[in-house]
Design a protein around this motif. Structure first.
Motif, PDB file in Angstrom:
ATOM      1  N   PHE A 297     -28.352  -6.396  -9.819  1.00 31.21           N
ATOM      2  CA  PHE A 297     -27.096  -7.145  -9.855  1.00 31.21           C
ATOM      3  C   PHE A 297     -27.360  -8.654  -9.872  1.00 31.21           C
ATOM      4  O   PHE A 297     -26.683  -9.406 -10.569  1.00 31.21           O
ATOM      5  CB  PHE A 297     -26.217  -6.793  -8.656  1.00 31.21           C
ATOM      6  CG  PHE A 297     -24.859  -7.431  -8.701  1.00 31.21           C
ATOM      7  CD1 PHE A 297     -23.890  -6.962  -9.575  1.00 31.21           C
ATOM      8  CD2 PHE A 297     -24.553  -8.514  -7.893  1.00 31.21           C
ATOM      9  CE1 PHE A 297     -22.638  -7.563  -9.636  1.00 31.21           C
ATOM     10  CE2 PHE A 297     -23.313  -9.122  -7.952  1.00 31.21           C
ATOM     11  CZ  PHE A 297     -22.351  -8.639  -8.824  1.00 31.21           C
ATOM     12  N   PHE A 298     -28.368  -9.083  -9.124  1.00 30.88           N
ATOM     13  CA  PHE A 298     -28.714 -10.505  -9.132  1.00 30.88           C
ATOM     14  C   PHE A 298     -29.221 -10.928 -10.509  1.00 30.88           C
ATOM     15  O   PHE A 298     -28.911 -12.028 -10.977  1.00 30.88           O
ATOM     16  CB  PHE A 298     -29.775 -10.794  -8.067  1.00 30.88           C
ATOM     17  CG  PHE A 298     -30.163 -12.238  -7.975  1.00 30.88           C
ATOM     18  CD1 PHE A 298     -29.318 -13.158  -7.379  1.00 30.88           C
ATOM     19  CD2 PHE A 298     -31.357 -12.692  -8.510  1.00 30.88           C
ATOM     20  CE1 PHE A 298     -29.659 -14.504  -7.303  1.00 30.88           C
ATOM     21  CE2 PHE A 298     -31.707 -14.028  -8.440  1.00 30.88           C
ATOM     22  CZ  PHE A 298     -30.846 -14.931  -7.832  1.00 30.88           C
ATOM     23  N   ILE A 301     -26.409 -11.728 -12.767  1.00 33.27           N
ATOM     24  CA  ILE A 301     -25.883 -13.077 -12.550  1.00 33.27           C
ATOM     25  C   ILE A 301     -26.725 -14.111 -13.301  1.00 33.27           C
ATOM     26  O   ILE A 301     -26.195 -15.006 -13.959  1.00 33.27           O
ATOM     27  CB  ILE A 301     -25.837 -13.405 -11.044  1.00 33.27           C
ATOM     28  CG1 ILE A 301     -24.872 -12.467 -10.308  1.00 33.27           C
ATOM     29  CG2 ILE A 301     -25.427 -14.864 -10.811  1.00 33.27           C
ATOM     30  CD1 ILE A 301     -24.889 -12.613  -8.811  1.00 33.27           C
ATOM     31  N   LEU A 302     -28.050 -13.980 -13.199  1.00 31.60           N
ATOM     32  CA  LEU A 302     -28.939 -14.911 -13.906  1.00 31.60           C
ATOM     33  C   LEU A 302     -28.755 -14.810 -15.421  1.00 31.60           C
ATOM     34  O   LEU A 302     -28.756 -15.823 -16.125  1.00 31.60           O
ATOM     35  CB  LEU A 302     -30.397 -14.633 -13.533  1.00 31.60           C
ATOM     36  CG  LEU A 302     -30.823 -14.957 -12.104  1.00 31.60           C
ATOM     37  CD1 LEU A 302     -32.295 -14.597 -11.896  1.00 31.60           C
ATOM     38  CD2 LEU A 302     -30.602 -16.422 -11.772  1.00 31.60           C
ATOM     39  N   PHE A 304     -26.071 -13.920 -16.979  1.00 30.83           N
ATOM     40  CA  PHE A 304     -24.758 -14.466 -17.315  1.00 30.83           C
ATOM     41  C   PHE A 304     -24.816 -15.993 -17.402  1.00 30.83           C
ATOM     42  O   PHE A 304     -24.185 -16.598 -18.270  1.00 30.83           O
ATOM     43  CB  PHE A 304     -23.727 -14.042 -16.263  1.00 30.83           C
ATOM     44  CG  PHE A 304     -22.326 -14.468 -16.592  1.00 30.83           C
ATOM     45  CD1 PHE A 304     -21.607 -13.829 -17.591  1.00 30.83           C
ATOM     46  CD2 PHE A 304     -21.728 -15.503 -15.895  1.00 30.83           C
ATOM     47  CE1 PHE A 304     -20.307 -14.231 -17.897  1.00 30.83           C
ATOM     48  CE2 PHE A 304     -20.441 -15.916 -16.193  1.00 30.83           C
ATOM     49  CZ  PHE A 304     -19.720 -15.269 -17.199  1.00 30.83           C
ATOM     50  N   ILE A 305     -25.588 -16.619 -16.523  1.00 35.35           N
ATOM     51  CA  ILE A 305     -25.749 -18.076 -16.579  1.00 35.35           C
ATOM     52  C   ILE A 305     -26.533 -18.461 -17.822  1.00 35.35           C
ATOM     53  O   ILE A 305     -26.155 -19.370 -18.568  1.00 35.35           O
ATOM     54  CB  ILE A 305     -26.453 -18.601 -15.310  1.00 35.35           C
ATOM     55  CG1 ILE A 305     -25.574 -18.343 -14.089  1.00 35.35           C
ATOM     56  CG2 ILE A 305     -26.744 -20.104 -15.444  1.00 35.35           C
ATOM     57  CD1 ILE A 305     -26.250 -18.659 -12.764  1.00 35.35           C
ATOM     58  N   PHE A 321     -22.743 -24.091 -15.604  1.00 35.47           N
ATOM     59  CA  PHE A 321     -22.906 -23.672 -14.209  1.00 35.47           C
ATOM     60  C   PHE A 321     -22.960 -24.883 -13.283  1.00 35.47           C
ATOM     61  O   PHE A 321     -22.343 -24.891 -12.207  1.00 35.47           O
ATOM     62  CB  PHE A 321     -24.181 -22.842 -14.072  1.00 35.47           C
ATOM     63  CG  PHE A 321     -24.487 -22.387 -12.673  1.00 35.47           C
ATOM     64  CD1 PHE A 321     -23.706 -21.435 -12.052  1.00 35.47           C
ATOM     65  CD2 PHE A 321     -25.559 -22.937 -11.981  1.00 35.47           C
ATOM     66  CE1 PHE A 321     -23.986 -21.024 -10.748  1.00 35.47           C
ATOM     67  CE2 PHE A 321     -25.857 -22.533 -10.690  1.00 35.47           C
ATOM     68  CZ  PHE A 321     -25.059 -21.574 -10.066  1.00 35.47           C
ATOM     69  N   THR A 357     -16.367 -20.319 -18.987  1.00 32.48           N
ATOM     70  CA  THR A 357     -16.716 -19.299 -17.991  1.00 32.48           C
ATOM     71  C   THR A 357     -15.703 -18.163 -17.977  1.00 32.48           C
ATOM     72  O   THR A 357     -16.072 -16.978 -17.957  1.00 32.48           O
ATOM     73  CB  THR A 357     -16.813 -19.932 -16.593  1.00 32.48           C
ATOM     74  OG1 THR A 357     -17.758 -21.004 -16.621  1.00 32.48           O
ATOM     75  CG2 THR A 357     -17.262 -18.903 -15.568  1.00 32.48           C
ATOM     76  N   ILE A 361     -16.421 -14.296 -18.881  1.00 35.68           N
ATOM     77  CA  ILE A 361     -16.118 -13.215 -17.933  1.00 35.68           C
ATOM     78  C   ILE A 361     -15.218 -12.180 -18.592  1.00 35.68           C
ATOM     79  O   ILE A 361     -15.424 -10.966 -18.456  1.00 35.68           O
ATOM     80  CB  ILE A 361     -15.448 -13.782 -16.660  1.00 35.68           C
ATOM     81  CG1 ILE A 361     -16.461 -14.602 -15.856  1.00 35.68           C
ATOM     82  CG2 ILE A 361     -14.887 -12.652 -15.805  1.00 35.68           C
ATOM     83  CD1 ILE A 361     -15.847 -15.316 -14.661  1.00 35.68           C
ATOM     84  N   THR A 387     -23.917  -7.407 -20.139  1.00 33.66           N
ATOM     85  CA  THR A 387     -24.267  -8.791 -19.827  1.00 33.66           C
ATOM     86  C   THR A 387     -25.514  -9.219 -20.572  1.00 33.66           C
ATOM     87  O   THR A 387     -25.597 -10.351 -21.074  1.00 33.66           O
ATOM     88  CB  THR A 387     -24.488  -8.960 -18.310  1.00 33.66           C
ATOM     89  OG1 THR A 387     -23.373  -8.430 -17.595  1.00 33.66           O
ATOM     90  CG2 THR A 387     -24.653 -10.425 -17.944  1.00 33.66           C
TER      91      THR A 387
END
Length: 448
Positions: A297-298, A301-302, A304-305, A321, A357, A361, A387
């Motif tokens: 999951f982390f 996030i990376l 997505f950035i 970001f 953003t 999303i 993602t």
């Protein structure tokens, strides 16, 4: 027909939309040729379209093992698509125009401005020269370094072939490799030399050509100061790499299925490499599907950035970001302005960061919902795949090879939007904005 051509050529975003679409379709037809596969079989159009989109959008998600399934012809088609998609087809077209000594028109400069994500058309042709020069220089150095290492495992000719392919693929953050059996770079997980070369190419490719130009030119300037853009990209990129390394190292330290059985140095190196590659690199040295769910999951996030503006990577970008974090901190401190490195940002920049953003999303959410409807897989695996496709990263938990045709089309759509950019697609498909004749009265609404 004339109306369709006029509609597509009316603005730079529409021209980019058409250009990328044509390149992908041509690539798909070439990959459908029997000569493109090692066994001479013709692959289906959807599969060819998926591979061509993944290459042109420098993603790296694959349905077939690139090294063993495709022939040398297929490899070169994929490599050319990666190069054109990574640098940008308008940049390549401008290069040929410059070689032929043809003048670059205003319309072409506007398209270049959109393609390179620049604020103005000033100095664009000069920037294109730098983009080509830096890209070829770094790819050449990368190819040489890879060839030196591969030469110890295979004949020199094959080592050079692998060196050129991997250098172009990894610098453009495409993630395609010739290792075979979907192994990526797992055979080199403890090889410090290969890790450093690969991470260097991924990071430099993800910085963006504006930052690379700034890094090269600063020593020769009188002020010797980086631009605000470069400062933000370097600081956020470094921060995310360090944070990612720490989180992956801690979460996977005792996971025997990933890096838990390795020594301390090997664990740290693997964690660092995975932190770097999640930013749009796409190559791996460990099996992502064996990571703990918290780590996966982390990584989402990376991904997505993503990388930085004007680079070969995707995502919402490091600068977006940074602006979002700056806006949150300003609000928490009761400040009206968003300030980065003692410089105030215009409100339109903050609005654009929020818009980008939310768009991203929304697109990832819709893609995930579509995949959850068509695919039989765990939700986290589906979210990871969506993602990764949108962020043009290319990492996978194993879902890509099991996709249905609707699932493949969904991933194609996500990769295409991720490379083109959600705002560019919106400007391309939306109506031409009209002149604002009035403003509404101000209203108040309770937030929070």
């Amino acid at each position: 027909m004339r109306k369709a051509v006029r509609w597509l050529s009316v603005s730079p975003p529409r021209t980019l939309l058409l250009g990328f679409s044509i390149i992908i379709v041509i690539g798909a037809f070439l990959l459908q040729l029997p000569i493109a596969t090692a066994n001479g079989d013709k692959i289906g159009f959807v599969d060819a379209l998926f591979t061509a989109t993944s290459a042109t959008c420098v993603t790296g998600l694959v349905l077939f093992d690139t090294g063993t399934y495709f022939s040398a012809f297929g490899h070169w088609v994929i490599l050319i698509l990666i190069q054109v998609g990574g640098i940008g087809f308008m940049t390549m077209a401008t290069l040929f125009a410059l070689i032929l000594r043809r003048k670059i028109s205003l319309k072409e400069r506007l398209i270049l401005q959109e393609s390179l994500n620049q604020g103005s058309i000033e100095g664009l042709v000069r920037l294109v020269r730098k983009v080509i020069l830096y890209a070829l220089a770094l790819e050449t150095v990368g190819a040489l370094l890879y060839t030196i290492r591969f030469a110890s495992d295979m004949p020199v000719g094959k080592a050079l072939y692998h060196g050129v392919f991997h250098s172009i693929s990894i610098f453009n953050n495409a993630g395609f490799d010739l290792s075979g059996d979907f192994r990526s770079f797992s055979a080199y997980s403890s090889d410090l030399y290969m890790n450093i070369v690969s991470m260097g190419l991924i990071i430099l490719g993800g910085f963006g050509f504006i930052v690379l130009a700034d890094l090269v030119e600063v020593p020769f300037r009188k002020t010797r100061k980086f631009s605000l853009h470069t400062k933000v990209v370097l600081s956020v990129s470094a921060g995310l790499i360090v944070l990612g390394t720490f989180v992956i190292f801690v979460f996977e330290f005792t996971n025997g299925r990933s890096v838990g059985d390795d020594g301390f140095g090997h664990k740290l190196l693997s964690s660092l490499f995975q932190s770097v590659t999640t930013r749009s690199g796409g190559v791996t040295t460990v099996n992502i599907s064996e990571f703990r769910q918290a780590t996966q999951f982390f990584i989402i996030i990376l991904m997505f950035i993503g990388a930085s503006p004007g680079s070969t990577g995707g995502g919402i970008k490091t600068t977006t970001f940074a602006v979002l974090v700056g806006a949150v901190l300003a609000m928490m401190r009761g400040k009206e302005d968003v300030v980065l490195f003692k410089l105030r940002l215009a409100k339109e920049r903050v609005y654009k960061a929020v818009t980008v953003t939310l768009f991203c999303i929304g697109i990832v959410t819709l893609g995930t919902m579509a995949l959850a409807t068509t695919e039989k897989a765990a939700f986290l695996s589906i979210l990871f795949e969506a993602t990764s496709a949108f962020g043009t990263v290319g990492l996978s938990m194993g879902l890509t090879g099991e996709l249905t045709i609707p699932g493949k089309l969904t991933i194609i759509f996500l990769m295409f939007i991720g490379r083109l950019g959600p705002l560019t697609l919106t400007y391309a498909l939306g109506p031409k904005p009209g002149r604002v004749l009035f403003r509404h009265a101000e209203g108040k609404i309770i937030i929070g």
